[in-house]
Motif scaffolding. Sequence first.
Motif, PDB file in Angstrom:
ATOM      1  N   MET A   1      35.440 -32.294  -3.825  1.00 43.29           N
ATOM      2  CA  MET A   1      36.668 -31.678  -4.351  1.00 43.29           C
ATOM      3  C   MET A   1      36.360 -30.228  -4.675  1.00 43.29           C
ATOM      4  SD  MET A   1      38.820 -33.046  -7.548  1.00 43.29           S
ATOM      5  CE  MET A   1      40.498 -32.519  -7.791  1.00 43.29           C
ATOM      6  N   GLY A   2      36.806 -29.286  -3.765  1.00 39.24           N
ATOM      7  CA  GLY A   2      36.498 -27.870  -3.943  1.00 39.24           C
ATOM      8  C   GLY A   2      35.562 -27.388  -2.844  1.00 39.24           C
ATOM      9  N   ALA A   3      36.046 -26.428  -2.041  1.00 42.21           N
ATOM     10  CA  ALA A   3      35.219 -25.906  -0.932  1.00 42.21           C
ATOM     11  C   ALA A   3      34.712 -24.511  -1.283  1.00 42.21           C
ATOM     12  CB  ALA A   3      36.023 -25.911   0.371  1.00 42.21           C
ATOM     13  N   GLY A   4      33.962 -24.442  -2.380  1.00 38.83           N
ATOM     14  CA  GLY A   4      33.261 -23.207  -2.751  1.00 38.83           C
ATOM     15  C   GLY A   4      31.784 -23.393  -2.444  1.00 38.83           C
ATOM     16  N   GLY A   7      30.384 -27.165  -3.308  1.00 44.78           N
ATOM     17  CA  GLY A   7      31.026 -28.198  -2.488  1.00 44.78           C
ATOM     18  C   GLY A   7      30.584 -28.097  -1.036  1.00 44.78           C
ATOM     19  N   GLU A  25      40.288 -28.840  -0.461  1.00 45.42           N
ATOM     20  CA  GLU A  25      40.341 -27.492  -1.052  1.00 45.42           C
ATOM     21  C   GLU A  25      41.792 -27.183  -1.429  1.00 45.42           C
ATOM     22  OE1 GLU A  25      38.391 -24.849  -2.070  1.00 45.42           O
ATOM     23  OE2 GLU A  25      40.318 -23.908  -2.451  1.00 45.42           O
ATOM     24  N   PHE A  34      40.319 -12.551  -4.717  1.00 42.45           N
ATOM     25  CA  PHE A  34      39.934 -11.134  -4.586  1.00 42.45           C
ATOM     26  C   PHE A  34      38.510 -11.008  -4.002  1.00 42.45           C
ATOM     27  CE2 PHE A  34      38.774 -12.645  -8.807  1.00 42.45           C
ATOM     28  CZ  PHE A  34      37.451 -12.252  -8.904  1.00 42.45           C
ATOM     29  N   ASN A  36      34.847  -9.519  -3.983  1.00 42.07           N
ATOM     30  CA  ASN A  36      33.896  -8.887  -4.912  1.00 42.07           C
ATOM     31  C   ASN A  36      32.475  -9.039  -4.375  1.00 42.07           C
ATOM     32  OD1 ASN A  36      33.856 -11.727  -5.614  1.00 42.07           O
ATOM     33  ND2 ASN A  36      32.788 -11.182  -7.495  1.00 42.07           N
ATOM     34  N   ARG A  93      31.840 -12.067  -1.726  1.00 43.58           N
ATOM     35  CA  ARG A  93      32.578 -13.288  -2.084  1.00 43.58           C
ATOM     36  C   ARG A  93      34.064 -13.013  -1.891  1.00 43.58           C
ATOM     37  NH1 ARG A  93      30.348 -17.228  -5.330  1.00 43.58           N
ATOM     38  NH2 ARG A  93      32.123 -18.406  -4.512  1.00 43.58           N
ATOM     39  N   THR A 134      35.015 -27.933  -8.401  1.00 41.69           N
ATOM     40  CA  THR A 134      36.205 -27.083  -8.489  1.00 41.69           C
ATOM     41  C   THR A 134      35.939 -25.710  -9.116  1.00 41.69           C
ATOM     42  OG1 THR A 134      36.753 -28.228 -10.534  1.00 41.69           O
ATOM     43  CG2 THR A 134      37.843 -29.020  -8.544  1.00 41.69           C
ATOM     44  N   PHE A 234      40.353  -6.115 -10.182  1.00 37.18           N
ATOM     45  CA  PHE A 234      40.547  -7.528 -10.572  1.00 37.18           C
ATOM     46  C   PHE A 234      40.189  -7.688 -12.038  1.00 37.18           C
ATOM     47  CE2 PHE A 234      36.152  -7.466  -8.894  1.00 37.18           C
ATOM     48  CZ  PHE A 234      35.452  -8.081  -9.923  1.00 37.18           C
ATOM     49  N   TYR A 239      36.627 -16.978 -18.544  1.00 33.65           N
ATOM     50  CA  TYR A 239      35.790 -17.729 -17.575  1.00 33.65           C
ATOM     51  C   TYR A 239      34.768 -18.541 -18.396  1.00 33.65           C
ATOM     52  CZ  TYR A 239      33.171 -17.994 -13.074  1.00 33.65           C
ATOM     53  OH  TYR A 239      32.552 -18.386 -11.916  1.00 33.65           O
ATOM     54  N   GLY A 256      27.913 -27.301  -9.244  1.00 36.57           N
ATOM     55  CA  GLY A 256      28.343 -25.911  -9.413  1.00 36.57           C
ATOM     56  C   GLY A 256      28.695 -25.629 -10.863  1.00 36.57           C
ATOM     57  N   GLY A 267      25.295 -14.486 -16.597  1.00 40.24           N
ATOM     58  CA  GLY A 267      26.452 -14.978 -15.853  1.00 40.24           C
ATOM     59  C   GLY A 267      26.201 -15.194 -14.369  1.00 40.24           C
ATOM     60  N   GLY A 269      25.435 -17.577 -11.187  1.00 38.75           N
ATOM     61  CA  GLY A 269      25.658 -19.006 -10.959  1.00 38.75           C
ATOM     62  C   GLY A 269      25.510 -19.428  -9.510  1.00 38.75           C
TER      63      GLY A 269
HETATM   64  C1  FAD Z   1      33.852 -11.897 -10.899  1.00 40.42           C
HETATM   65  C2  FAD Z   1      32.657 -12.811 -10.800  1.00 40.42           C
HETATM   66  C3  FAD Z   1      31.409 -12.266 -10.534  1.00 40.42           C
HETATM   67  C4  FAD Z   1      30.288 -13.099 -10.426  1.00 40.42           C
HETATM   68  N1  FAD Z   1      29.087 -12.533 -10.118  1.00 40.42           N
HETATM   69  C5  FAD Z   1      28.014 -13.323  -9.895  1.00 40.42           C
HETATM   70  C6  FAD Z   1      26.784 -12.754  -9.446  1.00 40.42           C
HETATM   71  O1  FAD Z   1      26.645 -11.548  -9.265  1.00 40.42           O
HETATM   72  N2  FAD Z   1      25.742 -13.607  -9.208  1.00 40.42           N
HETATM   73  C7  FAD Z   1      25.853 -14.968  -9.361  1.00 40.42           C
HETATM   74  O2  FAD Z   1      24.877 -15.683  -9.113  1.00 40.42           O
HETATM   75  N3  FAD Z   1      27.010 -15.529  -9.795  1.00 40.42           N
HETATM   76  C8  FAD Z   1      28.089 -14.742 -10.048  1.00 40.42           C
HETATM   77  N4  FAD Z   1      29.279 -15.314 -10.426  1.00 40.42           N
HETATM   78  C9  FAD Z   1      29.333 -16.773 -10.603  1.00 40.42           C
HETATM   79  C10 FAD Z   1      29.420 -17.531  -9.260  1.00 40.42           C
HETATM   80  O3  FAD Z   1      30.440 -16.987  -8.469  1.00 40.42           O
HETATM   81  C11 FAD Z   1      29.742 -19.003  -9.551  1.00 40.42           C
HETATM   82  O4  FAD Z   1      28.796 -19.527 -10.437  1.00 40.42           O
HETATM   83  C12 FAD Z   1      29.741 -19.855  -8.271  1.00 40.42           C
HETATM   84  O5  FAD Z   1      30.647 -19.391  -7.319  1.00 40.42           O
HETATM   85  C13 FAD Z   1      30.127 -21.280  -8.643  1.00 40.42           C
HETATM   86  O6  FAD Z   1      30.225 -22.071  -7.483  1.00 40.42           O
HETATM   87  P1  FAD Z   1      31.177 -23.358  -7.503  1.00 40.42           P
HETATM   88  O7  FAD Z   1      30.927 -24.064  -6.250  1.00 40.42           O
HETATM   89  O8  FAD Z   1      31.042 -24.058  -8.786  1.00 40.42           O
HETATM   90  O9  FAD Z   1      32.659 -22.723  -7.525  1.00 40.42           O
HETATM   91  P2  FAD Z   1      33.398 -21.812  -6.466  1.00 40.42           P
HETATM   92  O10 FAD Z   1      32.456 -21.215  -5.496  1.00 40.42           O
HETATM   93  O11 FAD Z   1      34.265 -20.906  -7.282  1.00 40.42           O
HETATM   94  O12 FAD Z   1      34.324 -22.835  -5.672  1.00 40.42           O
HETATM   95  C14 FAD Z   1      35.300 -23.654  -6.269  1.00 40.42           C
HETATM   96  C15 FAD Z   1      36.296 -24.060  -5.204  1.00 40.42           C
HETATM   97  O13 FAD Z   1      37.068 -25.153  -5.671  1.00 40.42           O
HETATM   98  C16 FAD Z   1      38.424 -24.928  -5.332  1.00 40.42           C
HETATM   99  N5  FAD Z   1      39.252 -25.731  -6.225  1.00 40.42           N
HETATM  100  C17 FAD Z   1      39.572 -25.486  -7.530  1.00 40.42           C
HETATM  101  N6  FAD Z   1      40.305 -26.482  -8.022  1.00 40.42           N
HETATM  102  C18 FAD Z   1      40.472 -27.399  -7.031  1.00 40.42           C
HETATM  103  C19 FAD Z   1      41.137 -28.650  -6.919  1.00 40.42           C
HETATM  104  N7  FAD Z   1      41.803 -29.186  -7.959  1.00 40.42           N
HETATM  105  N8  FAD Z   1      41.089 -29.313  -5.751  1.00 40.42           N
HETATM  106  C20 FAD Z   1      40.425 -28.788  -4.667  1.00 40.42           C
HETATM  107  N9  FAD Z   1      39.775 -27.594  -4.708  1.00 40.42           N
HETATM  108  C21 FAD Z   1      39.783 -26.919  -5.884  1.00 40.42           C
HETATM  109  C22 FAD Z   1      38.572 -23.414  -5.487  1.00 40.42           C
HETATM  110  O14 FAD Z   1      39.739 -22.923  -4.822  1.00 40.42           O
HETATM  111  C23 FAD Z   1      37.272 -22.946  -4.864  1.00 40.42           C
HETATM  112  O15 FAD Z   1      37.376 -22.791  -3.468  1.00 40.42           O
HETATM  113  C24 FAD Z   1      30.423 -14.507 -10.593  1.00 40.42           C
HETATM  114  C25 FAD Z   1      31.673 -15.055 -10.881  1.00 40.42           C
HETATM  115  C26 FAD Z   1      32.786 -14.227 -10.969  1.00 40.42           C
HETATM  116  C27 FAD Z   1      34.141 -14.838 -11.252  1.00 40.42           C
END
Ligand code: FAD
Length: 357
Positions: A1-4, A7, A25, A34, A36, A93, A134, A234, A239, A256, A267, A269
């Motif tokens: 659940m979530g293609a980041g 996931g 997703e 956005f 970044n 990203r 997510t 942005f 967060y 994640g 910060g 991740g």
């Molecule tokens: C502005 C900013 C700058 C950052 N800078 C850094 C950095 O320099 N270095 C670093 O290491 N980390 C940084 N981070 C943190 C890093 O981006 C996150 O820790 C990382 O992306 C988390 O990965 P994830 O897979 O948990 O979430 P994500 O990669 O955010 O993916 C989550 C996915 O789930 C989807 N989703 C959400 N809800 C649902 C749902 N209900 N059903 C299906 N899909 C859903 C979203 O649309 C998204 O595609 C930054 C974060 C931000 C916001």
Amino acid sequence: MGAGLSGLACAITLEKHGISPAVFEVRERLGDRFVNAESMLSILQKPITDPVAFFAEKNGIYLKPTASIQRLLVFSQSQKAEIEGSLGFINYRGRHEHAFERQLGRQVKSAIQYRSKATYEELLMEYTHVVVATGDGEYTRKMHNFRTDLTVSLKGAMVTGDFDRYTPCAWLDYSYMEKGYGYLLPLSDTEANLVMAYPDYPENDRLDVDERWGLFYERVCRDLRQPLRITSHFHVTGYPIGICRRARIGNTFFVGNCFGALMPFLGFGQFTALLTGIYAAYDICGKGAYEELTQPLRRSYENSLVLRRAVERLDNEDLDRIVPVLGSRWGESILQGKSFNALRWLAFALRPWMTKR
Ligand SMILES: Cc1cc2nc3c(=O)[nH]c(=O)nc-3n(C[C@H](O)[C@H](O)[C@H](O)COP(=O)(O)OP(=O)(O)OC[C@H]3O[C@@H](n4cnc5c(N)ncnc54)[C@H](O)[C@@H]3O)c2cc1C
């Protein structure tokens, strides 16, 4: 659940072990937010000093950053340090074809279901395992499985100017936002991402963020001796930074940011997000136990929290004393020592002092 990141790393790893996952997703395409710049710093995931090589060699996951970091400039209120060495990587990203999530998406073979409205509860009924990825901790919190330690806000902009893509900059100066910091990550020789990151503490809530951003932007232009042109903005607010109480409940895995990938100190991740996705896949394939595999990541999170609480006790005078040390030969060798994890030892030394508070 979530293609980041987490996931997709999970999906790729499952496929490598012969399992075809269903990927859901909510957005209409990968990285639909956005644009970044983000980075992975070598010092934050020791003993792994090259995360890009690590994911390629150990996990068959191929990441293409825009540049490696070979020099870092750190500014405090009135001091400056220059740190040389192989310090990490910078990547795109969001809505950009080279964004990490798009790169991972190209390595996934299974179909991704976009604009998904499926709830966690529905997926749980339909599938043998659910990987909650997510990125926001919403479900983890709803299930009373998440401890939020702080929330942060990030105000940023894409800027154009004249940059050395191998040299990012950081500002450790609390005059702009209390206990916050700023950074400039170049994405090319002409484009960079300028960001002011700060915790959502009452002392910051009272400040005019736009005014503070303006002051920070002027300082950056002065330090870099050039006028930067802002092309887009942005603002991410509230967060959450926290960690799940249990990484696996039944056949649900929290990966994640839903695990606690976002480290409280600075910060970062991305690295942990990718790793938790891979580890959840290992468990599903019978190659390891997710709770056990994630124990070191849980310890890193707690250490990082100790460091965050410690830097919050500093003021600008302290930062002016610390920053020149980072640029000294001694500082450089500690930051770059291959086996010595300076942050872990610092957290270990500070822990009794911080818990007495
Ligand atoms: C502005 C900013 C700058 C950052 N800078 C850094 C950095 O320099 N270095 C670093 O290491 N980390 C940084 N981070 C943190 C890093 O981006 C996150 O820790 C990382 O992306 C988390 O990965 P994830 O897979 O948990 O979430 P994500 O990669 O955010 O993916 C989550 C996915 O789930 C989807 N989703 C959400 N809800 C649902 C749902 N209900 N059903 C299906 N899909 C859903 C979203 O649309 C998204 O595609 C930054 C974060 C931000 C916001």
